[in-house]
Design an enzyme around this catalytic site. Structure first.
Site, PDB file in Angstrom:
ATOM      1  N   HIS A 166       8.719  35.446  -4.953  1.00 23.66           N
ATOM      2  CA  HIS A 166       8.326  36.493  -5.775  1.00 23.66           C
ATOM      3  C   HIS A 166       8.967  37.916  -5.525  1.00 23.66           C
ATOM      4  CE1 HIS A 166       5.756  39.594  -7.979  1.00 23.66           C
ATOM      5  NE2 HIS A 166       5.260  38.660  -8.660  1.00 23.66           N
ATOM      6  N   ASP A 243       3.119  34.903   2.170  1.00 25.97           N
ATOM      7  CA  ASP A 243       2.570  35.449   0.853  1.00 25.97           C
ATOM      8  C   ASP A 243       1.528  34.458   0.327  1.00 25.97           C
ATOM      9  OD1 ASP A 243       2.324  36.122  -1.881  1.00 25.97           O
ATOM     10  OD2 ASP A 243       4.354  36.496  -2.143  1.00 25.97           O
ATOM     11  N   GLN A 246      -0.600  33.078  -4.488  1.00 27.38           N
ATOM     12  CA  GLN A 246      -0.856  31.802  -5.478  1.00 27.38           C
ATOM     13  C   GLN A 246      -1.625  30.856  -4.547  1.00 27.38           C
ATOM     14  OE1 GLN A 246      -0.536  32.081  -8.560  1.00 27.38           O
ATOM     15  NE2 GLN A 246       0.787  33.991  -8.921  1.00 27.38           N
ATOM     16  N   LYS A 269      -6.114  37.333  -8.274  1.00 29.24           N
ATOM     17  CA  LYS A 269      -5.708  36.115  -8.654  1.00 29.24           C
ATOM     18  C   LYS A 269      -6.567  35.111  -8.250  1.00 29.24           C
ATOM     19  CE  LYS A 269      -1.042  37.326  -8.705  1.00 29.24           C
ATOM     20  NZ  LYS A 269      -0.175  37.462  -9.658  1.00 29.24           N
ATOM     21  N   CYS A 407       8.906  37.458 -12.550  1.00 27.63           N
ATOM     22  CA  CYS A 407       9.116  38.309 -11.125  1.00 27.63           C
ATOM     23  C   CYS A 407       9.918  37.328 -10.205  1.00 27.63           C
ATOM     24  CB  CYS A 407       7.763  38.953 -10.638  1.00 27.63           C
ATOM     25  SG  CYS A 407       6.995  39.915 -11.582  1.00 27.63           S
TER      26      CYS A 407
HETATM   27  C1  LIG Z   1       3.800  34.663  -5.183  1.00 25.12           C
HETATM   28  C2  LIG Z   1       3.372  36.027  -5.485  1.00 25.12           C
HETATM   29  N1  LIG Z   1       3.559  37.014  -4.741  1.00 25.12           N
HETATM   30  C3  LIG Z   1       3.195  38.337  -4.744  1.00 25.12           C
HETATM   31  C4  LIG Z   1       2.699  38.795  -6.062  1.00 25.12           C
HETATM   32  C5  LIG Z   1       2.439  40.274  -6.344  1.00 25.12           C
HETATM   33  O1  LIG Z   1       1.039  40.389  -6.271  1.00 25.12           O
HETATM   34  P1  LIG Z   1       0.412  41.702  -6.845  1.00 25.12           P
HETATM   35  O2  LIG Z   1       0.979  41.981  -8.085  1.00 25.12           O
HETATM   36  O3  LIG Z   1      -0.960  41.269  -6.956  1.00 25.12           O
HETATM   37  O4  LIG Z   1       0.546  42.564  -5.787  1.00 25.12           O
HETATM   38  C6  LIG Z   1       2.479  37.757  -7.177  1.00 25.12           C
HETATM   39  C7  LIG Z   1       1.934  38.029  -8.281  1.00 25.12           C
HETATM   40  O5  LIG Z   1       2.378  37.332  -9.488  1.00 25.12           O
HETATM   41  C8  LIG Z   1       2.803  36.343  -6.717  1.00 25.12           C
HETATM   42  O6  LIG Z   1       2.786  35.360  -7.596  1.00 25.12           O
END
Ligand SMILES: Cc1ncc(COP(=O)(O)O)c(C=O)c1O
Length: 449
Positions: A166, A243, A246, A269, A407
């Site tokens: 992401h 990270d 998900q 999430k 993203c």
């Molecule tokens: C794999 C992953 N990392 C990071 C993020 C960023 O999360 P946040 O916008 O809640 O900070 C997302 C959000 O879709 C994501 O799916």
């Protein structure tokens, strides 16, 4: 009649009862879980109808159609206990934390720190101090990059990420590289959407200082073999950030078993409110890291000559946090852990498999990302239809999906597509939702035929 505490906060999963006066309450007015229903009598461990009943928004109608929510990877819906916990917090406990002697502040502090304890148990952290409450995954990654990264990286050092990331797990490292003279290296993926582990291992060297990879890809749903990524990185002396944005709504996570150095995720999430997240950090690393931001609550003492910082995790929590959101997040952790998670995952897997089969049969659809280990996400394109146009028609049919790059522009580039349609699942989705998606896709194709 039964005697309950006046605040009746127990029904919201919030324990403020010790300070509330006892009052008489008509038991028939109290919310209760339904008596054993047919699914339970038949020994079914996950009753999706009952789970759906916990999410009031799922009865919403959009454009005159029943809502079919297939966008949980974007943000999940919120169950009744989370809504009630936040409502009860603002009605009975709202105050600032850690800094007042009055009762409401004590309640708020207890709830806030209680949520930290729940988060620690949720990911099996070794102690409460290894849990930093953040604004979300993005905030957690930036914290590690700007605190740990700036402390340790020198020109010529390397950061390794994967092609699946992401933007939140790409851009903070690029910024860090610009600041420190380090270099970003990217482990490629194969056509299925899996990280090429041999190519990854070949990227590691004594120059590698940080490895940062997703546990589950938001664009493709690939579950990365994170233990196989962490081990070789540690062997080279690098620290590893996972990270988990998900992963946490679907998979049980044990940070000690994974042996990761940092694990980040977002409340929204996993059925909690927006604006809250968690950074788990290995205690020895967090202790050595400088603060990320300065302000109230992160200090032990301040003079114009010298400021001494608070202990971990407070030195990373400057300013008034999203207290109400953290309370809701605590309730979301309670909600998730109250479910049979193995059965919930089996249910989600079955729906994902059904969706994948139906899409493969759909003449003009092409699934993007067919990793052998996947969860929660189905990305696809429909030949001859721009995903945004498809998304608009799906919406008119009541089906909420995300269309675009998610993203994760490098993933789109890797597959040579500008965008995909992404249907993503939560514990509340059913095969019926997938049937509705397929009917709406037929409509999409009719419109563009
Ligand atoms: C794999 C992953 N990392 C990071 C993020 C960023 O999360 P946040 O916008 O809640 O900070 C997302 C959000 O879709 C994501 O799916």
């Amino acid at each position: 009649m039964t005697r309950l505490r006046a605040a009746r906060v127990g029904e919201a999963g919030v324990d403020l009862s010790a300070d509330a006066p006892l009052v008489d309450v008509d038991e028939s007015s109290l919310p209760r879980r339904p008596v054993r229903n047919s699914a339970e009598r038949e020994g079914v461990r996950f009753d999706v109808r009952r789970v759906r009943a916990d999410f009031p928004i799922l009865t919403e109608r959009v454009h005159g159609k029943p809502l079919v929510y297939l966008d949980s990877a974007n943000t999940s819906q919120k169950p009744e206990p989370v809504l009630k916990a936040m409502d009860a917090y603002y009605r009975h406990a709202n105050a600032n934390i850690h800094r007042a002697t009055h009762l409401l502040s004590e309640r708020a502090t207890q709830l806030y720190e209680g949520a930290r304890a729940k988060a620690a148990a949720f990911v099996n952290a070794p102690d409460l101090h290894s849990i930093v409450l953040t604004k979300g995954t993005t905030d957690g990654i930036n914290l590690v990059a700007q605190s740990y990264g700036r402390l340790t990286l020198r020109p010529g050092d390397e950061i390794v990420i994967s092609w699946l990331e992401h933007h939140s797990n790409i851009v903070p490292w690029q910024i860090l590289c610009e600041q420190t003279g380090a270099t970003l290296r990217v482990a490629p993926i194969n056509d299925l959407g899996e990280v090429d582990l041999d190519a990854y291992a070949a990227l590691l060297s004594p120059r590698t200082k940080i490895v940062a990879v997703s546990h589950v890809s938001n664009a493709l749903g690939t579950i990365n073999p994170v233990r196989e990524i962490i081990g070789p990185a540690h062997a080279r002396g690098a620290v590893v950030l996972i990270d988990g944005a998900q992963a946490v709504p679907h998979l049980p996570v044990d940070v000690q078993a994974l042996d990761c150095d940092f694990y980040v995720f977002s409340s929204h999430k996993m059925f909690g409110p927006t604006g809250v997240g968690v950074l788990y950090g290995r205690p020895s690393l967090l202790d050595a890291m400088p603060p990320y931001q300065g302000g109230g609550d992160m200090i032990a003492s301040v003079t114009f000559e010298k400021t001494c910082y608070n202990v971990v995790p407070y030195k990373f929590e400057a300013g008034t946090p999203n207290i109400g959101g953290v309370v809701g997040f605590g309730a979301a952790v309670d909600y998730l852990t109250s479910l049979d998670r193995e059965a919930a995952l089996a249910h989600e897997d079955a729906v994902l498999e059904y969706a994948t089969t139906r899409l493969r049969e759909f003449p003009s659809a092409r699934v993007i990302g067919e990793a052998r280990q996947k969860t929660g996400v189905l990305s696809f394109v429909v030949e001859g239809v721009h995903p945004h146009d498809a998304g608009t028609i799906l919406d008119r049919e009541g089906v909420a999906v995300r269309t675009g790059q998610h993203c994760a522009q490098p993933v789109m580039d890797r597959y040579g597509v500008a965008a995909t349609i992404r249907a993503s699942l939560g514990i509340y989705n059913t095969r019926g939702d997938i049937d509705a998606l397929m009917r709406a896709l037929t409509r999409v194709v009719e419109v563009f035929a």
